[in-house]
Design an enzyme around this catalytic site. Structure first.
Site, PDB file in Angstrom:
ATOM      1  N   GLU A   1      -1.293  -5.499   8.741  1.00 15.70           N
ATOM      2  CA  GLU A   1      -0.428  -4.866   9.727  1.00 15.70           C
ATOM      3  C   GLU A   1      -1.018  -5.010  11.132  1.00 15.70           C
ATOM      4  O   GLU A   1      -2.230  -4.973  11.307  1.00 15.70           O
ATOM      5  CB  GLU A   1      -0.249  -3.378   9.418  1.00 15.70           C
ATOM      6  CG  GLU A   1       0.510  -3.095   8.140  1.00 15.70           C
ATOM      7  CD  GLU A   1       0.747  -1.607   7.928  1.00 15.70           C
ATOM      8  OE1 GLU A   1       0.411  -0.812   8.836  1.00 15.70           O
ATOM      9  OE2 GLU A   1       1.274  -1.243   6.864  1.00 15.70           O
TER      10      GLU A   1
ATOM     11  N   ASP B   1      -1.032  -6.073   0.039  1.00 16.80           N
ATOM     12  CA  ASP B   1      -1.471  -5.342   1.218  1.00 16.80           C
ATOM     13  C   ASP B   1      -2.966  -5.073   1.131  1.00 16.80           C
ATOM     14  O   ASP B   1      -3.464  -4.663   0.071  1.00 16.80           O
ATOM     15  CB  ASP B   1      -0.753  -3.996   1.309  1.00 16.80           C
ATOM     16  CG  ASP B   1       0.520  -4.053   2.139  1.00 16.80           C
ATOM     17  OD1 ASP B   1       0.632  -4.953   2.991  1.00 16.80           O
ATOM     18  OD2 ASP B   1       1.392  -3.200   1.935  1.00 16.80           O
TER      19      ASP B   1
ATOM     20  N   ASP C   1       0.826  -1.198   0.000  1.00 17.58           N
ATOM     21  CA  ASP C   1       0.000   0.000   0.000  1.00 17.58           C
ATOM     22  C   ASP C   1       0.868   1.259   0.000  1.00 17.58           C
ATOM     23  O   ASP C   1       0.359   2.368  -0.146  1.00 17.58           O
ATOM     24  CB  ASP C   1      -0.987   0.008   1.167  1.00 17.58           C
ATOM     25  CG  ASP C   1      -0.322  -0.040   2.531  1.00 17.58           C
ATOM     26  OD1 ASP C   1       0.918  -0.145   2.599  1.00 17.58           O
ATOM     27  OD2 ASP C   1      -1.049   0.009   3.544  1.00 17.58           O
ATOM     28  N   SER C   2       2.182   1.075   0.119  1.00 16.13           N
ATOM     29  CA  SER C   2       3.105   2.200  -0.077  1.00 16.13           C
ATOM     30  C   SER C   2       3.003   2.746  -1.493  1.00 16.13           C
ATOM     31  O   SER C   2       3.457   3.855  -1.778  1.00 16.13           O
ATOM     32  CB  SER C   2       4.551   1.765   0.204  1.00 16.13           C
ATOM     33  OG  SER C   2       4.878   0.581  -0.495  1.00 16.13           O
TER      34      SER C   2
ATOM     35  N   LYS D   1      -1.586  -9.307   3.132  1.00  9.09           N
ATOM     36  CA  LYS D   1      -0.763  -8.902   4.271  1.00  9.09           C
ATOM     37  C   LYS D   1      -1.539  -7.928   5.144  1.00  9.09           C
ATOM     38  O   LYS D   1      -2.140  -6.977   4.639  1.00  9.09           O
ATOM     39  CB  LYS D   1       0.548  -8.260   3.814  1.00  9.09           C
ATOM     40  CG  LYS D   1       1.460  -7.840   4.980  1.00  9.09           C
ATOM     41  CD  LYS D   1       2.872  -7.520   4.524  1.00  9.09           C
ATOM     42  CE  LYS D   1       3.009  -6.171   3.869  1.00  9.09           C
ATOM     43  NZ  LYS D   1       2.707  -5.028   4.793  1.00  9.09           N
TER      44      LYS D   1
ATOM     45  N   GLU E   1       9.457  -4.617  10.373  1.00  5.23           N
ATOM     46  CA  GLU E   1       9.997  -3.378   9.818  1.00  5.23           C
ATOM     47  C   GLU E   1      10.564  -2.476  10.911  1.00  5.23           C
ATOM     48  O   GLU E   1       9.923  -2.255  11.948  1.00  5.23           O
ATOM     49  CB  GLU E   1       8.906  -2.620   9.053  1.00  5.23           C
ATOM     50  CG  GLU E   1       9.399  -1.328   8.429  1.00  5.23           C
ATOM     51  CD  GLU E   1       8.389  -0.672   7.512  1.00  5.23           C
ATOM     52  OE1 GLU E   1       8.676   0.440   7.028  1.00  5.23           O
ATOM     53  OE2 GLU E   1       7.316  -1.272   7.261  1.00  5.23           O
TER      54      GLU E   1
END
Length: 281
Positions: free
Chosen positions: A116, A84, A45-46, A114, A184
């Site tokens: 978070e 993501d 999603d970056s 994925k 991360e």
């Protein structure tokens, strides 16, 4: 080369063979990663910031992420594709999380999604998605979607409380059914302890020597402008080369040296005569 699978990734971890993951957002990036022989491609999603121009990952929508994910899937043949799920698409309920994850599998061909975070609600989401038959990669440490709650884009696991929380959450996501964990911006010593505790592969990004590594393709190619994170290493200068190439093109257009004779199509005498006749010449 056979398609990378979850058992193959587990075998790499067991054999001590590092797993290579890159984050890509489009077909050309996916093709480059595929040709380079990476094991995993993350549609991060970056991409909200890297390719869509948002200020953070928060505004990107599921539909926007699906466009990126479909492009990456079309560009890969053997790499394992992880997508993501964006902020807001899993927070409401387990049912919402499952519905979103199903879209990434059905509409984009994702091999995994994925998520978070490692809170109790996130563990519930992981369990629900796994129960629906969709593999999950967890993401702990610096979690960009909720960076504000962490005090900004800062390394995690550097205090006693933060390190203990990270260990608890890592155990939790594994027990909930995640088959892989991205860590991360965490001290290397903490990552090493997690490797000894968990049985699933750990992919590091700014986290020292893990079972594998991930970097954003645009970062490692040198496309990203301005400041990059401490953990980024540039392996190319594609951004500078692109600017230089465009400057050279612009100069040739302005001096009328491009296009040259070799870039032009020749017309037949018949075509020229017909065009002149139509113009009344």
């Amino acid at each position: 080369m056979p398609k990378v699978s979850i058992p193959a990734l587990a075998e790499k971890r067991a054999a001590g063979e590092p797993i290579v993951m890159v984050t890509a957002y489009d077909y050309p990036g996916a093709r480059a990663a595929e040709r380079a022989g990476v094991d995993m491609v993350l549609v991060g999603d970056s991409g909200a910031q890297v390719v869509l121009g948002y200020d953070s990952t928060v505004p990107v929508t599921t539909d926007e992420m699906l466009v990126l994910a479909r492009a990456v899937r079309r560009g890969t043949e053997t790499a394992f594709v992880v997508c993501d799920v964006p902020f807001g698409s899993t927070e409401v309920s387990d049912a919402q999380a499952v519905e979103t994850s199903i879209r990434f599998v059905k509409e984009a061909g994702a091999d995994s999604v994925k998520l978070e975070g490692g809170s109790e609600s996130r563990l519930s989401r992981i369990r629900a998605i796994v129960a629906a038959g969709i593999p999950v990669v967890a993401h702990l440490g610096l979690t960009p979607q909720t960076a504000t709650a962490l005090g900004g884009m800062r390394a995690q696991g550097r205090t006693g409380a933060s390190a203990a929380k990270l260990v608890r959450e890592a155990r939790g996501v594994q027990e909930a059914g995640a088959f892989c964990l991205v860590v991360e911006a965490v001290p290397a010593e903490i990552t090493e302890l997690l490797r000894g505790e968990l049985s699933i592969p750990i992919i590091g990004i700014g986290a020292g020597d893990a079972d594998g590594q991930v970097l954003v393709l645009n970062d490692l190619l040198g496309i990203t402008e301005g400041h990059t994170a401490k953990f980024v290493k540039r392996y190319g200068s594609v951004g500078d080369d692109s600017v230089a190439a465009i400057e050279a093109y612009a100069a040739e257009v302005r001096s009328r040296t491009f296009p040259g004779p070799e870039h032009r199509y020749a017309a037949t005498d018949e075509a020229i005569a017909a065009a002149r006749a139509e113009l009344g010449e």
